[in-house]
Scaffold this motif. Structure first.
Motif, PDB file in Angstrom:
ATOM      1  N   VAL A 203      39.716  10.213  45.238  1.00 43.18           N
ATOM      2  CA  VAL A 203      39.762   8.796  44.895  1.00 43.18           C
ATOM      3  C   VAL A 203      38.969   7.952  45.880  1.00 43.18           C
ATOM      4  O   VAL A 203      38.887   6.737  45.725  1.00 43.18           O
ATOM      5  N   HIS A 204      38.414   8.574  46.907  1.00 37.62           N
ATOM      6  CA  HIS A 204      37.636   7.827  47.876  1.00 37.62           C
ATOM      7  C   HIS A 204      36.153   7.894  47.541  1.00 37.62           C
ATOM      8  O   HIS A 204      35.693   8.756  46.815  1.00 37.62           O
ATOM      9  N   ALA A 205      35.442   6.962  48.129  1.00 32.18           N
ATOM     10  CA  ALA A 205      33.986   6.966  47.986  1.00 32.18           C
ATOM     11  C   ALA A 205      33.416   8.178  48.715  1.00 32.18           C
ATOM     12  O   ALA A 205      34.077   8.786  49.543  1.00 32.18           O
ATOM     13  N   PRO A 206      32.180   8.566  48.393  1.00 31.48           N
ATOM     14  CA  PRO A 206      31.552   9.680  49.118  1.00 31.48           C
ATOM     15  C   PRO A 206      31.531   9.408  50.619  1.00 31.48           C
ATOM     16  O   PRO A 206      31.468   8.256  51.049  1.00 31.48           O
ATOM     17  N   ARG A 207      31.575  10.468  51.394  1.00 35.89           N
ATOM     18  CA  ARG A 207      31.586  10.291  52.840  1.00 35.89           C
ATOM     19  C   ARG A 207      30.338   9.546  53.300  1.00 35.89           C
ATOM     20  O   ARG A 207      29.235   9.820  52.827  1.00 35.89           O
ATOM     21  N   PRO A 208      30.501   8.616  54.245  1.00 39.19           N
ATOM     22  CA  PRO A 208      29.343   7.853  54.723  1.00 39.19           C
ATOM     23  C   PRO A 208      28.354   8.745  55.444  1.00 39.19           C
ATOM     24  O   PRO A 208      28.700   9.819  55.955  1.00 39.19           O
ATOM     25  N   SER A 209      27.115   8.289  55.487  1.00 39.76           N
ATOM     26  CA  SER A 209      26.065   9.035  56.181  1.00 39.76           C
ATOM     27  C   SER A 209      26.310   8.989  57.687  1.00 39.76           C
ATOM     28  O   SER A 209      27.119   8.191  58.191  1.00 39.76           O
ATOM     29  N   ASN A 210      25.601   9.859  58.404  1.00 39.02           N
ATOM     30  CA  ASN A 210      25.735   9.870  59.863  1.00 39.02           C
ATOM     31  C   ASN A 210      25.348   8.525  60.475  1.00 39.02           C
ATOM     32  O   ASN A 210      26.011   8.039  61.392  1.00 39.02           O
ATOM     33  N   ARG A 211      24.290   7.946  59.949  1.00 37.75           N
ATOM     34  CA  ARG A 211      23.839   6.652  60.470  1.00 37.75           C
ATOM     35  C   ARG A 211      24.879   5.575  60.251  1.00 37.75           C
ATOM     36  O   ARG A 211      25.181   4.783  61.157  1.00 37.75           O
ATOM     37  N   MET A 212      25.464   5.546  59.056  1.00 36.76           N
ATOM     38  CA  MET A 212      26.488   4.549  58.760  1.00 36.76           C
ATOM     39  C   MET A 212      27.722   4.771  59.633  1.00 36.76           C
ATOM     40  O   MET A 212      28.332   3.818  60.135  1.00 36.76           O
ATOM     41  N   ALA A 213      28.093   6.029  59.845  1.00 38.83           N
ATOM     42  CA  ALA A 213      29.272   6.328  60.658  1.00 38.83           C
ATOM     43  C   ALA A 213      29.056   5.906  62.109  1.00 38.83           C
ATOM     44  O   ALA A 213      29.954   5.311  62.735  1.00 38.83           O
ATOM     45  N   TRP A 214      27.881   6.207  62.667  1.00 37.56           N
ATOM     46  CA  TRP A 214      27.610   5.815  64.048  1.00 37.56           C
ATOM     47  C   TRP A 214      27.550   4.297  64.195  1.00 37.56           C
ATOM     48  O   TRP A 214      28.014   3.731  65.191  1.00 37.56           O
ATOM     49  N   THR A 215      26.971   3.627  63.184  1.00 31.87           N
ATOM     50  CA  THR A 215      26.927   2.161  63.210  1.00 31.87           C
ATOM     51  C   THR A 215      28.332   1.588  63.174  1.00 31.87           C
ATOM     52  O   THR A 215      28.666   0.655  63.923  1.00 31.87           O
ATOM     53  N   SER A 216      29.189   2.147  62.305  1.00 29.59           N
ATOM     54  CA  SER A 216      30.572   1.676  62.221  1.00 29.59           C
ATOM     55  C   SER A 216      31.327   1.929  63.518  1.00 29.59           C
ATOM     56  O   SER A 216      32.149   1.116  63.940  1.00 29.59           O
ATOM     57  N   LEU A 217      31.060   3.073  64.158  1.00 32.10           N
ATOM     58  CA  LEU A 217      31.723   3.364  65.434  1.00 32.10           C
ATOM     59  C   LEU A 217      31.341   2.324  66.484  1.00 32.10           C
ATOM     60  O   LEU A 217      32.212   1.827  67.224  1.00 32.10           O
ATOM     61  N   ALA A 218      30.054   1.992  66.554  1.00 28.22           N
ATOM     62  CA  ALA A 218      29.608   0.990  67.521  1.00 28.22           C
ATOM     63  C   ALA A 218      30.217  -0.372  67.211  1.00 28.22           C
ATOM     64  O   ALA A 218      30.683  -1.095  68.116  1.00 28.22           O
ATOM     65  N   LEU A 219      30.237  -0.745  65.921  1.00 22.54           N
ATOM     66  CA  LEU A 219      30.812  -2.032  65.536  1.00 22.54           C
ATOM     67  C   LEU A 219      32.337  -2.044  65.707  1.00 22.54           C
ATOM     68  O   LEU A 219      32.922  -3.088  66.001  1.00 22.54           O
ATOM     69  N   LEU A 220      32.977  -0.862  65.542  1.00 22.21           N
ATOM     70  CA  LEU A 220      34.411  -0.770  65.789  1.00 22.21           C
ATOM     71  C   LEU A 220      34.723  -1.073  67.252  1.00 22.21           C
ATOM     72  O   LEU A 220      35.625  -1.868  67.553  1.00 22.21           O
ATOM     73  N   ILE A 221      33.979  -0.447  68.149  1.00 20.61           N
ATOM     74  CA  ILE A 221      34.207  -0.682  69.582  1.00 20.61           C
ATOM     75  C   ILE A 221      33.929  -2.145  69.933  1.00 20.61           C
ATOM     76  O   ILE A 221      34.692  -2.781  70.673  1.00 20.61           O
ATOM     77  N   ALA A 222      32.836  -2.688  69.372  1.00 18.35           N
ATOM     78  CA  ALA A 222      32.500  -4.090  69.640  1.00 18.35           C
ATOM     79  C   ALA A 222      33.598  -5.019  69.131  1.00 18.35           C
ATOM     80  O   ALA A 222      33.970  -5.991  69.804  1.00 18.35           O
TER      81      ALA A 222
END
Length: 300
Positions: A203-222
């Motif tokens: 029921v979830h969307a396809p797993r995000p790409s590596n680039r999207m995941a790393w961007t989200s990790l950086a934005l999560l920390i920020a």
């Protein structure tokens, strides 16, 4: 929140706006500044929850919930230490008060709200008993060592540990938390996985790409750092309000705990609403364990 193939504009813009607000707060002492800080704080929390879900969806359970718990707790440590340094001797009990408040908020508030919301929406939900039992057993041991046992030591006056006792308790806390993480991620990882994991992935969307995941990790920390710094900027006004009301100083620790736990609390509620109660339990109990295991040692 629905995970899309690309990060929405608001998920990228909110961390930037939060840091701009912090910049304004650093050069202004206007009493109206709270009108900017409060909405920026809650917007940062919402953004952090979204990016946490993106990263968790990429790396899978239980690593996603563990990542959020550890990230929030490490930043909680930084906030508590900075407030203790600024407050001097009068803030010496802030770490204990905040950790105790965090445990109470998690066990009585977040988990209760998740069970209520999930029950109202889905009537019946399931979670792994072994995983919850392991978490609660470790939490009970850590809570007794750090919050109960000091009341019965007699090496120095008052409910305090001596320096050697503090060093020992800090080491034991880290060992217990490290052992729990090993059990959760390696030895008995299946205890912490949803019973309907296969259906949940569908029921979830396809797993995000590596680039999207790393961007989200950086934005999560920020986003998390911005949330904590915004909370710190609001702290002086909070302390003044508590003093004006004649409320006990421990209320400051309760409010700090609630603010710091907002990202995890909202993520847990979102998971319960999506019929992923196991994820909610992992988030809540993992956060309580990290609050003791990673907060007490640095403040000892």
């Amino acid at each position: 929140m629905k995970i899309t193939e690309r990060l929405p504009v608001w998920a990228k813009a909110i961390p930037v706006l939060a840091w701009v607000t912090l910049g304004i707060a650093s050069v202004s002492s206007s009493p109206w500044l709270a009108l900017l800080l409060v909405p920026a704080l809650f917007a940062g929390v919402t953004c952090a929850v979204y990016h946490a879900e993106v990263v968790a969806h990429k790396i899978g359970e239980p690593f996603g919930t563990l990542l959020l718990a550890v990230a929030v707790t490490l930043i909680e440590v930084a906030l508590i230490v900075s407030l203790m340094i600024a407050g001097g001797e009068s803030a010496s009990g802030l770490a204990r008060d905040t950790v105790f408040a965090a445990i109470m908020v998690i066990l009585s508030g977040i988990i209760g709200a998740c069970l209520l919301l999930g029950g109202l929406r889905h009537r019946e939900q399931s979670f792994g008993l072994h995983g919850a039992s392991t978490s609660l057993a470790t939490l009970a041991a850590l809570a007794v060592l750090t919050l109960v046992l000091p009341n019965f030591t007699s090496t120095i006056p008052g409910p305090f540990y001596s320096k050697s006792q503090l060093a020992f308790i800090a080491l034991v806390s880290l060992v217990l938390y490290g052992t729990f993480v090993l059990v959760q991620t390696v030895r008995h990882r299946d205890y912490f996985l949803p019973a309907n994991a296969a259906a949940d992935e569908a029921v979830h969307a396809p797993r995000p790409s590596n680039r999207m995941a790393w961007t989200s990790l950086a934005l999560l920390i920020a986003s998390l750092v911005a949330v904590v710094l915004l909370a710190k900027a609001l702290a002086p006004g909070l302390e003044q309000a508590v003093a004006a009301l004649g409320a006990p100083k421990q209320l400051v620790g309760i409010v700090i705990a609630i603010i710091v736990l907002l990202p995890e609390g909202l993520a847990a509620l979102s998971a319960a609403r999506a019929n992923r109660l196991q994820t909610s339990i992992n988030l809540a109990l993992g956060s309580a364990l990290a609050s003791i295991g990673l907060t007490i040692p640095p403040n000892s």
